[in-house]
Design a protein around this motif. Structure first.
Motif, mmCIF file in Angstrom:
data_model
loop_
_atom_site.group_PDB
_atom_site.id
_atom_site.type_symbol
_atom_site.label_atom_id
_atom_site.label_comp_id
_atom_site.label_asym_id
_atom_site.label_seq_id
_atom_site.Cartn_x
_atom_site.Cartn_y
_atom_site.Cartn_z
ATOM 1 N N VAL A 172 -1.403 11.119 -2.080
ATOM 2 C CA VAL A 172 -2.016 10.176 -3.003
ATOM 3 C C VAL A 172 -3.479 9.990 -2.604
ATOM 4 O O VAL A 172 -3.874 10.264 -1.474
ATOM 5 C CB VAL A 172 -1.280 8.814 -2.993
ATOM 6 N N CYS A 230 -3.606 8.562 6.445
ATOM 7 C CA CYS A 230 -4.763 8.675 5.551
ATOM 8 C C CYS A 230 -5.934 9.352 6.255
ATOM 9 O O CYS A 230 -6.237 9.053 7.411
ATOM 10 C CB CYS A 230 -5.196 7.294 5.072
ATOM 11 N N TYR A 277 1.158 3.758 2.046
ATOM 12 C CA TYR A 277 0.521 5.015 2.434
ATOM 13 C C TYR A 277 0.566 5.177 3.953
ATOM 14 O O TYR A 277 0.622 4.206 4.699
ATOM 15 C CB TYR A 277 -0.947 5.047 1.997
ATOM 16 N N LYS A 287 0.829 -1.195 0.000
ATOM 17 C CA LYS A 287 0.000 0.000 0.000
ATOM 18 C C LYS A 287 0.867 1.250 0.000
ATOM 19 O O LYS A 287 0.665 2.163 -0.780
ATOM 20 C CB LYS A 287 -0.935 -0.024 1.212
ATOM 21 N N CYS A 337 -3.864 10.405 1.371
ATOM 22 C CA CYS A 337 -2.795 9.826 2.189
ATOM 23 C C CYS A 337 -1.462 10.434 1.773
ATOM 24 O O CYS A 337 -1.328 11.049 0.720
ATOM 25 C CB CYS A 337 -2.717 8.311 2.001
ATOM 26 N N GLU A 338 -0.473 10.213 2.617
ATOM 27 C CA GLU A 338 0.891 10.558 2.266
ATOM 28 C C GLU A 338 1.606 9.309 1.761
ATOM 29 O O GLU A 338 1.347 8.209 2.234
ATOM 30 C CB GLU A 338 1.630 11.109 3.493
ATOM 31 N N LYS A 339 2.476 9.500 0.783
ATOM 32 C CA LYS A 339 3.274 8.384 0.297
ATOM 33 C C LYS A 339 4.266 7.958 1.388
ATOM 34 O O LYS A 339 4.850 8.807 2.071
ATOM 35 C CB LYS A 339 4.056 8.778 -0.960
ATOM 36 N N GLU A 340 4.410 6.676 1.547
ATOM 37 C CA GLU A 340 5.372 6.165 2.524
ATOM 38 C C GLU A 340 6.778 6.496 2.061
ATOM 39 O O GLU A 340 7.152 6.276 0.903
ATOM 40 C CB GLU A 340 5.223 4.647 2.658
#
Length: 389
Positions: free
Chosen positions: A359, A23, A20, A18, A385-388
């Motif tokens: 994202v 979120c 993310y 995933k 969400c933010e990208k990991e």
């Protein structure tokens, strides 16, 4: 032990795939709490209940123009959305500070004072009669008054709230005089105008909430602007409601524009320039959208509104609409009886910018499951969400 290791591997795999974090579901909803949208009185309590049941983490709401509506709605959302803000809030989460020095039983804070009512009634009656305005029907009556009585409305002895209230109320009452009576007669203890109609709700904390007018030096019949706030996970949210495509231009103190199309484009330009270098989520009813035809699903065939302005916002400032990409069904729909058969459009957006670290895994059209529509708009929710790293 082997079972626990397998479960741990599955969890790690899911997180890795995933990719993310942080979120939140960000939503927009135009409530249609205005008399030009049918069935206002019966819709009010159903809107409050629908908001109470919402699963969104953050909501950008439009068309909350009267303090009475804010009071009633927020009163039912204490356990659901404890955090809120509007242009007339005393501070974040506080609509009005208690003042023990004031008589709480005294009726107060109507949009128009008794003095304003007396003077405005005399001035508008004289001006409107001289120009034949009161012989016309809506909306020509309002257009005639704001065009010919411009100097009356520009008189700084009249508050902007009073002028705006009178203009709004003329659309469902018999005339200016009835509107003045309505705007000076409180329905509850407090009934200030919320000029932009914007209010934000959050299930978790937020900071630095503030309202900014697009045209702070001008007196507007409909105050356009935006609320910005930072959520507890650091996301910057910009909540707005841009000018609509109306056949007549009512604003009497914006001589730089000939119509709402030009005003809308400048509102987009201000947003784009202000937040160009700041990662943010743009949320709200932008009253503009793309034209889409020849799609099998009739709800995805869109008339389009201020199409050039929409393309300007997307093309110049790099905004992306996850809802259009992943769903694309109308949010203002011909089949909704509250739109009076107006064509399909997507006005309601949750947008991120191209190249952002944000994202949007999923989108949803909301408030479509009501027995009867609660507004002329449906809502839009987007998981942001933010990208990991």
């Amino acid at each position: 032990m082997p079972h626990q290791k397998s479960l741990l591997c599955i969890i790690v795999l899911i997180v890795t795939v995933k990719g993310y974090r942080h979120c939140k579901t960000i939503s927009t909803f135009n409530t249609g709490l205005i008399y030009t949208v049918p069935n206002l009185e019966s819709r009010r309590p159903r809107i409050s209940e629908a908001l109470r049941q919402s699963t969104a983490d953050f909501m950008c709401l439009q068309e909350f123009y009267f303090e009475t509506d804010l009071i009633e709605t927020l009163g039912g959302l204490v356990g659901t959305y404890p955090h809120h803000y509007s242009a007339i809030h005393a501070s974040e989460d506080v609509l009005r500070k208690e003042d023990c020095s004031r008589d709480m039983n005294r009726v107060r804070d109507t949009p128009c004072s008794d003095e304003e009512k007396i003077i405005l009634e005399a001035d508008i009656t004289q001006c409107g009669t001289a120009n034949g305005c009161f012989q016309l029907q809506t909306p020509f009556r309002q257009l005639c008054v704001v065009t010919n009585c411009r100097n009356v409305f520009l008189n700084e002895s009249f508050s902007s709230d009073c002028v705006m209230c009178v203009f709004f109320e003329t659309f469902h009452l018999l005339g200016i005089i009835d509107a003045l009576t309505e705007c000076s007669t409180p329905k509850y203890i407090d009934n200030r105008m919320n000029p932009s109609g914007l209010m934000i709700l959050s299930k978790t904390g937020m900071t630095n909430a503030s309202f900014t007018s697009f045209f702070p030096s001008n007196r507007l019949l409909h105050q356009r602007g935006y609320i910005q706030a930072t959520l507890d996970d650091g996301k910057k949210i910009v909540c707005t409601h841009l000018s609509a495509d109306l056949p007549f231009y009512f604003e009497f103190d914006l001589p730089m524009f000939r119509n709402y199309r030009e005003q809308s484009r400048e509102e987009m330009n201000i947003l784009g320039r202000t937040f160009r270098d700041i990662e943010h989520v743009l949320v709200g009813d932008i009253n503009a959208g793309p034209r889409v035809t020849d799609v099998a699903d009739p709800e995805k065939n869109l008339r389009g509104a201020f199409v050039e302005n929409y393309e300007f916002l997307v093309g110049t400032f790099g905004y992306l609409s996850p809802y259009m990409e992943q769903n694309g069904r109308c949010t203002f729909c011909k089949e909704n009886p509250l739109t009076n058969g107006q064509p399909n459009n997507v006005f309601d957006v949750v947008m991120v910018t191209n190249g952002s670290s944000l994202v949007t895994p999923s989108v949803q059209r909301t408030f479509t499951d009501q027995p009867e529509p609660i507004s002329d708009h449906y809502g839009v929710s987007v998981e942001v969400c933010e990208k990991e790293i």
